[in-house]
Motif scaffolding. Structure first.
Motif, short mmCIF file in Angstrom:
data_model
loop_
_atom_site.label_atom_id
_atom_site.label_comp_id
_atom_site.label_asym_id
_atom_site.label_seq_id
_atom_site.Cartn_x
_atom_site.Cartn_y
_atom_site.Cartn_z
N PRO A 280 0.93 -1.27 -0.01
CA PRO A 280 -0.31 -0.12 -0.07
C PRO A 280 0.46 1.24 0.11
O PRO A 280 2.12 1.08 0.17
CB PRO A 280 -0.81 -0.04 0.94
CG PRO A 280 -1.11 -1.47 1.21
CD PRO A 280 0.46 -1.69 0.94
N ARG A 281 0.44 2.11 -0.17
CA ARG A 281 1.35 3.66 -1.15
C ARG A 281 0.74 4.28 0.14
O ARG A 281 1.93 5.26 0.99
CB ARG A 281 0.57 3.91 -1.73
CG ARG A 281 1.23 3.27 -3.52
CD ARG A 281 0.03 4.66 -4.28
NE ARG A 281 0.70 4.04 -5.47
CZ ARG A 281 0.96 4.98 -6.82
NH1 ARG A 281 0.27 6.25 -6.93
NH2 ARG A 281 1.13 5.12 -7.67
N ILE A 282 -0.14 4.60 0.88
CA ILE A 282 0.44 4.92 2.07
C ILE A 282 1.32 4.74 2.83
O ILE A 282 2.24 4.76 3.97
CB ILE A 282 -0.91 4.95 2.71
CG1 ILE A 282 -0.37 5.43 4.87
CG2 ILE A 282 -1.34 3.31 3.79
CD1 ILE A 282 -1.03 7.38 3.90
N LEU A 283 1.65 3.49 2.69
CA LEU A 283 3.03 2.60 3.90
C LEU A 283 4.59 3.81 3.31
O LEU A 283 5.34 4.18 3.96
CB LEU A 283 3.53 0.90 3.33
CG LEU A 283 2.48 0.65 4.10
CD1 LEU A 283 2.83 -0.83 4.18
CD2 LEU A 283 2.42 0.71 5.91
N GLY A 284 4.00 3.76 1.70
CA GLY A 284 6.03 4.49 1.51
C GLY A 284 5.50 6.02 2.00
O GLY A 284 6.75 6.21 2.16
#
Length: 189
Positions: free
Chosen positions: A123-127
């Protein structure tokens, strides 16, 4: 066993399992470091420090393998920065009061955050959280800024990293998407 058989066995390991191993090594290393700081000193402290650094080095190598699917060169660069930071930590090198081990780890975290954002298997939020953690660690480049922002910079750094590695420990990566992005499987299989 021949070399070819070993290489085939290594290739057969699931990227999800490797991601979970990286998450487990991260938490093992962090808890070892906390235990080291709070309870141990002398020779036992040195042993715990060796265990912590070894775990972080193994986590770094696993992270390289996981994120090379997103971009091999950036993943290698991130791994080199973290391994260089671990080298500074081993020798306790802090020129002019700058904790270079944390600064190099901040570059690693920022690059990994970018790779997560570019990846299709996390998931991009982790990035975003990992990039924020990296920027928090980069405040240690200027000791006066790090001191002024303490303990908020450390808290933000640990929360950002812990969320990503907790995800890796519990969920791993989407193995099918990882294989597609790595080019090891056709998108239509």
């Amino acid at each position: 066993m021949s070399t070819a058989m070993w290489k085939e066995r290594i290739r057969a390991v699931s990227p999800r399992f490797e991601a979970r191993m990286a998450g487990g090594l991260y938490f093992f290393s962090v808890f070892t470091a906390i235990f080291l700081e709070l309870f141990l000193g002398g020779r036992l402290g040195q042993a715990a420090n060796t265990i912590e650094i070894s775990g972080m080095a193994a986590m770094t190598l696993l992270s390289y393998y996981i994120f090379k699917a997103a971009n091999r060169n950036l993943s290698l660069l991130a791994a080199c920065f973290n391994l260089l930071g671990l080298t500074f930590e081993v020798f306790r090198l802090n020129p002019h009061g700058v904790n270079l081990a944390i600064v190099f780890h901040g570059v690693f975290s920022t690059l990994i955050g970018y790779l997560i954002f570019r990846s299709a298997f996390l998931p991009r939020i982790l990035g975003g959280l990992m990039t924020f953690a990296g920027l928090s660690w980069l405040t240690f480049l200027l000791p006066s800024v790090a001191s002024y922002l303490s303990p908020y910079n450390m808290t933000c750094g640990l929360i950002g990293e812990a969320s990503m590695f907790l995800w890796l420990l519990v969920m791993g990566v989407d193995a099918q998407r990882w294989r597609v992005q790595a080019g090891t499987v056709s998108a239509f299989n």
